[in-house]
Each structure stands twice: as structure tokens, then as C-alpha cells.
Write an enzyme that holds these catalytic residues in place. Structure first.
Site, short mmCIF file in Angstrom:
data_model
loop_
_atom_site.label_atom_id
_atom_site.label_comp_id
_atom_site.label_asym_id
_atom_site.label_seq_id
_atom_site.Cartn_x
_atom_site.Cartn_y
_atom_site.Cartn_z
N CYS A 1 66.81 -32.05 44.72
CA CYS A 1 65.76 -32.12 43.69
C CYS A 1 66.26 -32.99 42.53
O CYS A 1 67.23 -32.63 41.86
CB CYS A 1 65.46 -30.71 43.19
SG CYS A 1 64.44 -30.68 41.71
N ASN B 1 67.22 -18.60 44.81
CA ASN B 1 66.64 -19.66 43.99
C ASN B 1 65.99 -20.64 44.94
O ASN B 1 66.66 -21.18 45.83
CB ASN B 1 67.74 -20.36 43.17
CG ASN B 1 67.25 -21.61 42.46
OD1 ASN B 1 68.01 -22.54 42.27
ND2 ASN B 1 66.00 -21.64 42.05
N GLY B 2 64.72 -20.89 44.74
CA GLY B 2 64.00 -21.80 45.62
C GLY B 2 62.70 -21.18 46.06
O GLY B 2 62.24 -20.19 45.48
N CYS C 1 55.06 -28.99 42.40
CA CYS C 1 56.31 -28.69 43.09
C CYS C 1 56.11 -27.39 43.86
O CYS C 1 55.67 -26.40 43.30
CB CYS C 1 57.44 -28.52 42.10
SG CYS C 1 58.98 -27.99 42.88
N CYS D 1 64.38 -35.08 47.10
CA CYS D 1 63.01 -34.57 47.12
C CYS D 1 62.29 -35.23 45.96
O CYS D 1 62.65 -35.03 44.80
CB CYS D 1 62.97 -33.05 46.97
SG CYS D 1 61.26 -32.42 46.95
N SER E 1 65.73 -31.52 25.38
CA SER E 1 65.79 -32.13 26.71
C SER E 1 65.85 -33.66 26.68
O SER E 1 66.34 -34.28 27.61
CB SER E 1 64.59 -31.67 27.55
OG SER E 1 63.39 -31.90 26.85
N CYS F 1 65.15 -20.28 39.68
CA CYS F 1 65.97 -19.18 39.18
C CYS F 1 67.44 -19.56 39.15
O CYS F 1 67.80 -20.67 39.48
CB CYS F 1 65.81 -17.97 40.09
SG CYS F 1 64.11 -17.45 40.32
N TYR G 1 65.60 -32.45 34.06
CA TYR G 1 65.18 -31.44 33.10
C TYR G 1 65.89 -30.10 33.24
O TYR G 1 66.28 -29.49 32.25
CB TYR G 1 63.67 -31.18 33.23
CG TYR G 1 63.22 -30.00 32.41
CD1 TYR G 1 63.11 -30.09 31.02
CD2 TYR G 1 62.95 -28.77 33.01
CE1 TYR G 1 62.73 -28.99 30.27
CE2 TYR G 1 62.57 -27.67 32.25
CZ TYR G 1 62.47 -27.78 30.89
OH TYR G 1 62.12 -26.70 30.14
N GLY H 1 66.12 -18.94 34.01
CA GLY H 1 65.15 -17.87 34.18
C GLY H 1 65.23 -16.86 33.06
O GLY H 1 66.31 -16.36 32.76
N CYS I 1 57.14 -34.36 43.63
CA CYS I 1 56.30 -34.28 42.43
C CYS I 1 55.97 -35.66 41.86
O CYS I 1 55.05 -35.80 41.06
CB CYS I 1 56.95 -33.40 41.36
SG CYS I 1 58.56 -34.00 40.77
N ASP J 1 61.45 -38.66 25.71
CA ASP J 1 61.46 -37.32 26.31
C ASP J 1 61.82 -37.45 27.78
O ASP J 1 61.74 -38.53 28.35
CB ASP J 1 60.09 -36.63 26.14
CG ASP J 1 60.22 -35.10 26.16
OD1 ASP J 1 61.33 -34.58 26.43
OD2 ASP J 1 59.21 -34.42 25.91
N ASP J 2 62.23 -36.34 28.37
CA ASP J 2 62.64 -36.40 29.78
C ASP J 2 61.45 -36.53 30.72
O ASP J 2 61.54 -37.18 31.75
CB ASP J 2 63.43 -35.14 30.14
CG ASP J 2 62.59 -33.88 29.99
OD1 ASP J 2 62.32 -33.48 28.84
OD2 ASP J 2 62.16 -33.32 31.01
#
Ligand code: 5GP
Ligand code: MG
Length: 490
Positions: free
Chosen positions: A252, A115-116, A403, A454, A299, A14, A258, A41, A457, A366-367
Site C-alpha cells: 500500500c 490489520n487489513g 480502498c 496497490c 501530515s 489498525c 499518510y 487506531g 485508490c 498537503d499529503d
């Protein structure tokens, strides 16, 4: 945690803001700041203000531009306030989780934007429920609000926040209203971004610096991991309290790849520069000679320009071309409920320009690849309009695990790179070649050691204690001195 199950409570990726001004209303600056964070968001938007006597709140489903009309903004009185945009989570659209979350309690009012994602929300919720707290949503933000409200009955603001930070585990960038005071809190690992800005008549907090730019403000600095920032209600400045110290951060990396806007500055890096550098490294690691390099808009754009520039520096005769056009009015393909809908959405969203690719060898940048829907469709589309070869280059490592920290990334079964190697994936998407970027290159481009990121993923090992998953570090909860970690007794 078993594959496919969401972490506790809805996963939230968010945007949050907070402003504290002197002599001018907060609602409009908050509204503009939320506009700048709309990419974080699109499910709901909300603002809570305080006029010195009482709280005003307006939270609605939908985009920022639709959620507020002139009358709503006029009714949001007060010179301090916070705001939130919420990311749509796969599946349910649940208005009980829209934010800011607000509560009134014995000694005042609280508003919270988060956010998180907490990984121990359920545990804390059950303890609070056992002490008589009633919850209206299954979100983790309400858990934070109740824990903080409870601590505020016994302690001053700073100690109460510190105690809550000792209780909750996971990722959180928060803007909080306690009566007319606006606070910003960033989790001890600094997983999600949060920064401080100076604006006309006061100060602000925001997920991304682009929100400061739109208010013609000055970026001051990032909120530090484990720091509490208190904006003075009269807009004259802010106080800082380093409440928790941690040896390593867990920033992150995907924010840079992205999620964040390229014009935002996060933890000392301009996202645009990081993306271009990732693109350059992609050429260094796995550059392939082809006639044209095409970004997947939007992106992939900065990655592709870095890639093409690095290629040209080495004298490779590649041409950078915008050979894929994007229809801006198609929603994000990610949240389409079925695979069929996702495929249709990609087709509506991206259209190749035949003249740019016909008879040529092309490299598509692409990303990231998540499910593989976009890449599979693009390879087919480009071949349909006459591309001779299609090479895919991806500006991130293979995403092999979900994630839990706030980016909604599907479960292992849906991730094309979970349990398959790059050659299998290449075959599945029918590209002539496929390469991803290495994890080392990501750390280098960010100027951080892997131990401070982090990488859950892309490694499947997390910097947090998540049930059913393995960790990549000692995740012992931080020592909270001066305030006892735990829930206050009655
Ligand atoms: P795929 O089509 O492989 O499932 O997804 C890859 C595409 O989705 C890429 O173009 C990438 O830019 C985008 N993407 C990556 N992560 C996310 C995310 O968390 N949400 C959304 N909406 N798109 C994403
Ligand atoms: Mg994309």
C-alpha cells in the site's frame, strides 16, 4: 461492488503487536508498543496474554491511555502476548469488533489481532456457518480465527496457518497467540506492513518499527509477504516459514503517504525519507514560484520540507514557513459524521498565522485530498487573512476510488477527484492553481515497480478480486502445496 457500499465486514486500518519474552511480563511492553501505534487506531485497544496455563484478555473502547489502568496491566499475566488498536470506521462504533479476538477450542486457545481487510470474508463465513460455527460479530477477523481453529483440530500449527492462508483473500497482517506461542503472518501481497524486532529479553512483531524503537529494541527486518514468523515462547529467537510465494507484491503506497509514522521503516524505506522525496518530486513536476511554502500540519510537513529544499536547490526564492498552526486536541476530521461537523473541525484544527501570509503568494502542501474539505477551507482561510495567491500542491495522485484494503477512504460519491479532472477540482476548492503528484513519481520514490504496489485508490484497479471492481493483474489465488486449500471437513 456498488459505490458507497463497504467491503465485506468493517474496513479495518489498525495496528498490531506481539511479544515473546523470557522471565518478564509481556503486558507493559505491549502497552507501550500500542501507544506507539495509537495513530493507527483510536476506537479501541486490547491486549491478550498467556501465562503458560491460560489466556488473559483486556479489550476496551477508547485510546490506549484510557483503556488500561494499573490493575488491568497487572492482571494480564504471562510472558507472551499480542495487542491491537482499532481504527474507527465511519458510522457505527461496535465493541463486538474490538480486538484482539479470542476463542477457546478443543485443543487450546487462540487470540488474533488483524490489520487489513479480507475481500472474501462473507464466503468463508457462510461455509463455516454451514459447518456449525457460530459468529458473534460481522468482522472478518472472527472468520480467520474460526477457520484457523478448525484447521488446528486436524493439523499442526504451520500447516493449519498455511491452509487458512489458502482460504482467505485480501489484506492481512496478523499477530496470533496459539496458547503461549506468538505468530506473525503477512498476506502474500504484503499489503499492510509488519516487522520483527529484538528487544530486551525476547522478540516482538509490530505493524511499524516505531513500536520497536519505544521499547529500545533493534529492528530485525520486515515480515515477508506470505511468510509466517513463529516467536519462540522463551524469547530466544524466531522461526520463519515462507508459506506462500507470489510473483508480485501489492504494498500500500498510502501507508507511506499518510498513514504510517514518518519515523517508521517499512519495506526497506524510512517513511520520512519517502515523504521528503515525494515533496522533491512534487517540485520537479509542478513547482510554482511563490513567496512562502506552508505545510498542512502534521501530515504535509515532510512533503513541504522536501519541496522547499528542491526549490531552493534550483535557486527559487521560496521561504519555508510554518504558517498554519494545529490544535492537537481536535479529533481526526475524517470520522465526523456530517459535512458541517467536518468543516467546523477543520476550522478548529487549523489556524493560519496572519503575519506569515498577509500580502504574500503562498504554496500550501498537503499529503492528499480525499473529500476536499481541508483544501477548500484552507484556501478560504488563507485568503481571509490576506494571502494574495494560494497554490495547492499535493504529495499523492488524485484519489479516485475507495480502498477495500483497510484504509477508510469514503465512497466514490464523496471523493472529490472521482469523475472530475484537476481543473474542476481547482475551481471547486477555489485555489489559484492545483497539482497532484504522478503515479510514476510515487513508484520511483518508493523504489518499487507499479506492479508491486496497490494503487487501487488512484487507478480504480485493484490487486485483489473484489466484487464489482476491476483488477490490475492476474489475481488467481496462490497455489498452496502440501496443505489442501479449503475448509476441513468434519
Ligand atoms: P479531505 O479534507 O480532502 O477530505 O482530506 C484530506 C486530509 O485528510 C489531508 O490533510 C490528509 O492528511 C487527511 N487524510 C488522508 N487520508 C486520511 C485517512 O484515511 N484518515 C484520516 N483521518 N485522514 C486522512
Ligand atoms: Mg492532513
Amino acid at each position: 461492488m456498488p459505490d458507497g457500499r463497504h467491503s465485506e465486514g468493517p474496513t479495518e486500518k489498525c495496528g498490531v503487536v506481539g511479544v515473546s519474552l523470557d522471565d518478564r511480563e509481556a503486558a507493559r511492553p505491549l502497552y507501550y508498543a500500542l501507544y506507539a501505534l495509537q495513530h493507527r487506531g483510536q476506537e479501541s485497544a486490547g491486549i491478550v496474554t498467556h501465562d503458560g496455563f491460560q489466556q488473559h484478555s483486556h479489550v476496551e473502547m477508547g485510546l490506549v491511555g484510557d483503556a488500561f489502568d494499573e490493575g488491568d496491566l497487572e492482571s494480564l499475566n504471562g510472558e507472551t502476548g499480542i495487542g491491537h488498536v482499532r481504527y474507527p470506521t465511519a458510522g457505527s462504533v461496535d465493541s463486538s469488533c474490538a480486538q484482539p479476538f479470542s476463542v477457546s477450542f478443543k485443543s487450546g486457545s487462540l487470540g488474533l489481532s488483524h490489520n487489513g481487510n479480507l475481500v472474501n470474508a462473507e464466503e468463508v463465513r457462510q461455509e463455516l456457518a454451514a459447518k456449525g460455527h457460530a459468529f458473534t460479530s460481522d468482522g472478518d477477523t472472527e472468520v480467520i480465527a474460526h477457520d484457523l481453529a478448525r484447521n488446528l483440530l486436524e493439523e499442526d500449527l504451520i500447516r493449519a496457518v498455511k491452509r487458512t492462508m489458502g482460504r482467505i483473500h485480501g489484506s492481512y497482517s496478523l499477530t496470533i497467540m496459539h496458547d503461549d506461542t506468538v505468530l506473525g503472518v503477512r498476506d502474500p501481497e504484503g499489503n499492510r506492513p509488519l516487522c520483527i524486532g529484538e528487544v530486551d529479553g525476547g522478540y516482538m512483531l509490530a505493524s511499524e518499527s516505531a513500536a520497536i524503537d519505544v521499547l529500545d529494541g533493534e529492528f530485525v527486518r520486515d515480515v515477508k509477504p506470505g511468510e509466517l514468523v513463529v516467536l519462540q515462547p522463551d524469547g530466544s529467537g524466531f522461526d520463519s516459514y515462507q508459506l506462500v510465494e507470489q510473483d508480485n507484491t501489492a504494498h500500500c503506497f498510502f501507508e507511506h503517504v499518510y498513514f504510517a509514522r514518518p519515523d517508521s521503516r517499512i519495506d526497506d524505506n524510512l517513511v520520512y525519507d519517502v515523504r521528503r522525496e515525494l515533496g522533491r518530486k512534487l517540485w520537479d513536476e509542478s513547482g510554482v514560484d511563490s513567496d512562502v511554502v506552508l505545510p498542512v500540519p502534521d501530515s504535509g510537513r515532510a512533503f513541504a520540507s522536501g519541496y522547499a529544499e528542491a526549490a531552493q536547490d534550483e535557486g527559487a526564492g521560496v521561504e519555508f514557513a510554518e504558517g498554519l498552526m494545529k490544535n492537537r486536541y481536535v479529533g481526526r476530521t475524517f470520522i465526523m459524521p456530517t459535512q458541517d461537523a467536518r468543516e467546523r473541525a477543520v476550522r478548529l484544527k487549523l489556524n493560519p498565522i496572519r503575519d506569515v501570509v498577509e500580502g504574500k503568494t503562498v504554496t500550501v502542501i498537503d499529503d492528499s485530498i480525499v473529500r476536499g474539505t481541508t483544501s477548500t477551507q484552507l484556501v478560504q482561510l488563507l485568503k481571509d487573512v490576506g494571502a494574495e495567491e494560494v497554490h495547492m500542491r499535493i504529495g499523492a495522485p488524485p484519489i479516485v476510488a475507495p480502498c477495500y484494503m483497510g484504509i477508510d477512504m469514503a465512497s466514490r460519491e464523496e471523493l472529490i477527484a472521482a469523475g472530475q479532472d484537476t481543473e474542476d477540482i481547482r475551481e471547486e476548492i477555489a485555489a489559484d492553481s492545483l497539482s497532484y503528484l504522478s503515479i510514476d513519481a510515487v513508484a520511483e520514490a518508493l523504489g518499487e515497480s507499479k506492479a508491486d504496489l496497490c494503487l487501487g485508490c488512484v487507478t480504480g484497479e485493484y490487486p485483489y478480486d473484489i466484487e464489482g471492481e476491476t483488477t490490475d493483474r492476474d489475481v488467481a489465488r496462490p497455489e498452496i502445496d502440501g496443505a489442501e486449500a479449503g475448509i476441513a471437513d468434519d
